[in-house]
Design a protein around this motif. Structure first.
Motif, PDB file in Angstrom:
ATOM      1  N   ILE A  42       0.884  -1.259  -0.013  1.00  0.00           N
ATOM      2  CA  ILE A  42      -0.044  -0.119  -0.049  1.00  0.00           C
ATOM      3  C   ILE A  42       0.997   1.206   0.049  1.00  0.00           C
ATOM      4  CG2 ILE A  42      -1.584   1.135   1.277  1.00  0.00           C
ATOM      5  CD1 ILE A  42      -2.811  -1.757   2.319  1.00  0.00           C
ATOM      6  N   LEU A  43       0.801   2.045  -1.169  1.00  0.00           N
ATOM      7  CA  LEU A  43       1.887   3.173  -1.326  1.00  0.00           C
ATOM      8  C   LEU A  43       1.417   4.398  -0.834  1.00  0.00           C
ATOM      9  CD1 LEU A  43       3.030   1.966  -4.926  1.00  0.00           C
ATOM     10  CD2 LEU A  43       4.059   1.175  -2.789  1.00  0.00           C
ATOM     11  N   ALA A  44       0.058   4.422  -1.014  1.00  0.00           N
ATOM     12  CA  ALA A  44      -0.453   5.814  -0.568  1.00  0.00           C
ATOM     13  C   ALA A  44      -1.885   5.801  -0.128  1.00  0.00           C
ATOM     14  CB  ALA A  44      -0.516   6.627  -2.048  1.00  0.00           C
ATOM     15  N   THR A  45      -2.356   6.458   0.781  1.00  0.00           N
ATOM     16  CA  THR A  45      -3.763   6.705   1.225  1.00  0.00           C
ATOM     17  C   THR A  45      -4.230   8.157   1.542  1.00  0.00           C
ATOM     18  OG1 THR A  45      -4.653   5.630   3.521  1.00  0.00           O
ATOM     19  CG2 THR A  45      -2.537   6.567   3.814  1.00  0.00           C
ATOM     20  N   ALA A  46      -5.531   7.932   1.642  1.00  0.00           N
ATOM     21  CA  ALA A  46      -6.007   9.362   1.598  1.00  0.00           C
ATOM     22  C   ALA A  46      -7.687   8.658   2.518  1.00  0.00           C
ATOM     23  CB  ALA A  46      -6.500   9.954   0.311  1.00  0.00           C
ATOM     24  N   THR A  47      -7.848   9.552   3.815  1.00  0.00           N
ATOM     25  CA  THR A  47      -8.761   9.316   4.312  1.00  0.00           C
ATOM     26  C   THR A  47      -9.451  10.423   5.272  1.00  0.00           C
ATOM     27  OG1 THR A  47      -9.555   7.759   6.200  1.00  0.00           O
ATOM     28  CG2 THR A  47      -7.264   8.383   6.341  1.00  0.00           C
ATOM     29  N   ASP A  48     -10.541  10.327   5.494  1.00  0.00           N
ATOM     30  CA  ASP A  48     -11.107  11.338   6.386  1.00  0.00           C
ATOM     31  C   ASP A  48     -11.496  10.874   7.744  1.00  0.00           C
ATOM     32  OD1 ASP A  48     -13.243   9.563   5.832  1.00  0.00           O
ATOM     33  OD2 ASP A  48     -14.566  11.053   5.227  1.00  0.00           O
ATOM     34  N   ASP A 129      -5.197  -3.136 -13.078  1.00  0.00           N
ATOM     35  CA  ASP A 129      -4.760  -3.827 -14.066  1.00  0.00           C
ATOM     36  C   ASP A 129      -3.844  -5.194 -13.582  1.00  0.00           C
ATOM     37  OD1 ASP A 129      -2.304  -2.906 -13.067  1.00  0.00           O
ATOM     38  OD2 ASP A 129      -1.762  -2.302 -14.959  1.00  0.00           O
ATOM     39  N   TYR A 130      -4.249  -5.489 -12.362  1.00  0.00           N
ATOM     40  CA  TYR A 130      -3.565  -6.640 -11.414  1.00  0.00           C
ATOM     41  C   TYR A 130      -2.021  -6.401 -11.069  1.00  0.00           C
ATOM     42  CZ  TYR A 130      -8.012  -8.490 -12.948  1.00  0.00           C
ATOM     43  OH  TYR A 130      -9.457  -8.603 -13.310  1.00  0.00           O
ATOM     44  N   SER A 131      -1.482  -5.056 -11.572  1.00  0.00           N
ATOM     45  CA  SER A 131      -0.097  -4.799 -10.914  1.00  0.00           C
ATOM     46  C   SER A 131      -0.254  -3.731 -10.241  1.00  0.00           C
ATOM     47  CB  SER A 131       0.770  -4.414 -12.197  1.00  0.00           C
ATOM     48  OG  SER A 131       0.333  -3.198 -12.929  1.00  0.00           O
ATOM     49  N   TYR A 132      -1.270  -2.938 -10.224  1.00  0.00           N
ATOM     50  CA  TYR A 132      -1.559  -1.748  -9.220  1.00  0.00           C
ATOM     51  C   TYR A 132      -3.116  -1.967  -8.881  1.00  0.00           C
ATOM     52  CZ  TYR A 132      -4.488   1.175 -12.370  1.00  0.00           C
ATOM     53  OH  TYR A 132      -5.579   1.679 -13.170  1.00  0.00           O
ATOM     54  N   GLY A 133      -3.765  -1.307  -7.875  1.00  0.00           N
ATOM     55  CA  GLY A 133      -4.902  -1.411  -7.453  1.00  0.00           C
ATOM     56  C   GLY A 133      -5.485  -0.133  -7.028  1.00  0.00           C
ATOM     57  N   LEU A 134      -6.732   0.382  -7.241  1.00  0.00           N
ATOM     58  CA  LEU A 134      -7.089   1.537  -6.493  1.00  0.00           C
ATOM     59  C   LEU A 134      -8.455   0.937  -5.680  1.00  0.00           C
ATOM     60  CD1 LEU A 134      -6.311   4.438  -6.775  1.00  0.00           C
ATOM     61  CD2 LEU A 134      -8.125   4.727  -8.643  1.00  0.00           C
ATOM     62  N   VAL A 135      -8.016   0.829  -4.361  1.00  0.00           N
ATOM     63  CA  VAL A 135      -8.979   0.264  -3.586  1.00  0.00           C
ATOM     64  C   VAL A 135      -9.744   1.228  -2.709  1.00  0.00           C
ATOM     65  CG1 VAL A 135      -9.108  -1.335  -1.482  1.00  0.00           C
ATOM     66  CG2 VAL A 135      -7.678  -1.875  -3.446  1.00  0.00           C
ATOM     67  N   TYR A 136     -11.063   1.261  -2.653  1.00  0.00           N
ATOM     68  CA  TYR A 136     -11.644   2.116  -1.797  1.00  0.00           C
ATOM     69  C   TYR A 136     -12.320   1.450  -0.567  1.00  0.00           C
ATOM     70  CZ  TYR A 136     -15.603   5.288  -0.461  1.00  0.00           C
ATOM     71  OH  TYR A 136     -16.498   6.229   0.295  1.00  0.00           O
ATOM     72  N   ARG A 154       1.975  -4.178  -6.901  1.00  0.00           N
ATOM     73  CA  ARG A 154       2.621  -5.486  -6.473  1.00  0.00           C
ATOM     74  C   ARG A 154       4.111  -5.028  -6.037  1.00  0.00           C
ATOM     75  NH1 ARG A 154      -1.100  -9.196  -5.852  1.00  0.00           N
ATOM     76  NH2 ARG A 154      -2.556  -9.573  -7.594  1.00  0.00           N
ATOM     77  N   GLN A 155       4.658  -3.717  -6.479  1.00  0.00           N
ATOM     78  CA  GLN A 155       5.875  -3.195  -6.372  1.00  0.00           C
ATOM     79  C   GLN A 155       5.842  -2.345  -5.282  1.00  0.00           C
ATOM     80  OE1 GLN A 155       8.605  -4.928  -8.337  1.00  0.00           O
ATOM     81  NE2 GLN A 155       6.822  -5.889  -9.220  1.00  0.00           N
ATOM     82  N   ASN A 156       7.141  -2.038  -4.805  1.00  0.00           N
ATOM     83  CA  ASN A 156       7.200  -0.937  -3.898  1.00  0.00           C
ATOM     84  C   ASN A 156       7.449   0.603  -4.188  1.00  0.00           C
ATOM     85  OD1 ASN A 156       9.784  -0.839  -4.661  1.00  0.00           O
ATOM     86  ND2 ASN A 156      10.714  -1.818  -2.678  1.00  0.00           N
ATOM     87  N   VAL A 157       7.151   0.692  -5.798  1.00  0.00           N
ATOM     88  CA  VAL A 157       7.108   2.058  -6.110  1.00  0.00           C
ATOM     89  C   VAL A 157       5.824   1.995  -7.144  1.00  0.00           C
ATOM     90  CG1 VAL A 157       9.677   2.259  -6.300  1.00  0.00           C
ATOM     91  CG2 VAL A 157       8.692   1.021  -8.245  1.00  0.00           C
ATOM     92  N   SER A 158       5.290   3.200  -7.437  1.00  0.00           N
ATOM     93  CA  SER A 158       4.086   3.632  -8.074  1.00  0.00           C
ATOM     94  C   SER A 158       4.486   3.899  -9.569  1.00  0.00           C
ATOM     95  CB  SER A 158       2.892   4.416  -7.350  1.00  0.00           C
ATOM     96  OG  SER A 158       3.533   5.486  -7.292  1.00  0.00           O
ATOM     97  N   SER A 159       3.523   3.611 -10.550  1.00  0.00           N
ATOM     98  CA  SER A 159       3.719   4.153 -11.845  1.00  0.00           C
ATOM     99  C   SER A 159       3.368   5.537 -11.741  1.00  0.00           C
ATOM    100  CB  SER A 159       3.033   3.454 -13.002  1.00  0.00           C
ATOM    101  OG  SER A 159       1.787   3.266 -12.579  1.00  0.00           O
ATOM    102  N   PHE A 160       3.447   6.253 -12.758  1.00  0.00           N
ATOM    103  CA  PHE A 160       2.910   7.875 -12.828  1.00  0.00           C
ATOM    104  C   PHE A 160       1.524   7.693 -13.109  1.00  0.00           C
ATOM    105  CE2 PHE A 160       1.532  11.146 -15.723  1.00  0.00           C
ATOM    106  CZ  PHE A 160       1.893  12.080 -14.805  1.00  0.00           C
TER     107      PHE A 160
END
Ligand SMILES: *[C@@H]1O[C@H](CO)[C@@H](O)[C@H](O)[C@H]1NC(C)=O
Length: 194
Positions: A42-48, A129-136, A154-160
């Motif tokens: 999990i590379l990034a998060t945004a939450t209220d 796309d199964y290499s990254y996922g946007l999960v809510y 799946r990796q420790n770095v995100s694509s642009f």
């Protein structure tokens, strides 16, 4: 992909208040949960949800292990660096019809529940796309609801491209001000490596 994402986000809006006609976006029928299973950073998060993130110096990469438990059931393990250190929590969720959504049918209330996390009420894959996922994640207990958007990779770095999609979705969910890229320290994430 992009119009599909927008439709999905509109479908999500009722969870946070207003009433919008529910549609049946194409993604909902095509998400392959077996392919989506396994270990994710999990590379990034945004939450209220207040208090979800620890102080800046305690932040680390999060992780999740997604497993199809039996037909229509998903087991999701999360690890996050919290103010009291690395914590993990597992939830069992049930499929909601044909939608790319799993819901928690029993209110989560174990003593060790996460401050700020409360219970996980819903797990929605907005785009992947199964290499990254946007999960809510829909969090909360009883009538309380919080939003948490997570960038899985799946990796420790995100694509642009995935990062841009994360930020655009933060905008739509009005979470931009709380968006945080987690520092690249995998010591907590790796505690739940299968
Ligand atoms: C990220 O992953 C790569 C490949 O697995 C690894 O070599 C690198 O050390 C990792 N970086 C961090 C900061 O964990």
């Amino acid at each position: 992909m992009r119009p599909g994402l927008l439709v999905l986000v509109l479908v999500l809006v009722p969870a946070s208040g207003s009433q919008v006609q529910e549609g049946h976006p194409r993604e909902s029928h095509t998400l392959n949960w077996d392919k989506f299973s396994g270990f994710w950073y999990i590379l990034a998060t945004a939450t209220d949800a207040q208090g979800f993130l620890p102080a800046r110096d305690k932040r680390k990469l999060g992780a999740s292990v997604v497993r199809v438990h039996r037909v229509g059931q998903l087991r999701v393990l999360f690890a996050f660096s919290r103010s009291k250190g690395c914590q993990s929590q597992e939830v069992t969720l049930r499929k909601d019809g044909k939608k790319p959504v799993f819901r928690n049918t029993c209110a989560y209330s174990a003593g060790g529940g996460w401050k700020g996390m409360k219970g996980v009420k819903g797990f929605h894959v907005l785009s992947t796309d199964y290499s990254y996922g946007l999960v809510y994640l829909r969090l909360g207990r009883a009538a309380r609801n919080y939003k948490n958007l997570l960038l899985f990779d799946r990796q420790n770095v995100s694509s642009f491209q995935s990062l841009k999609e994360f930020m655009d979705t933060c905008d739509i969910l009005e979470l931009s001000k709380t968006a945080v890229m987690l520092p690249k320290d995998a010591s907590c994430a790796h505690t739940i490596l299968p």
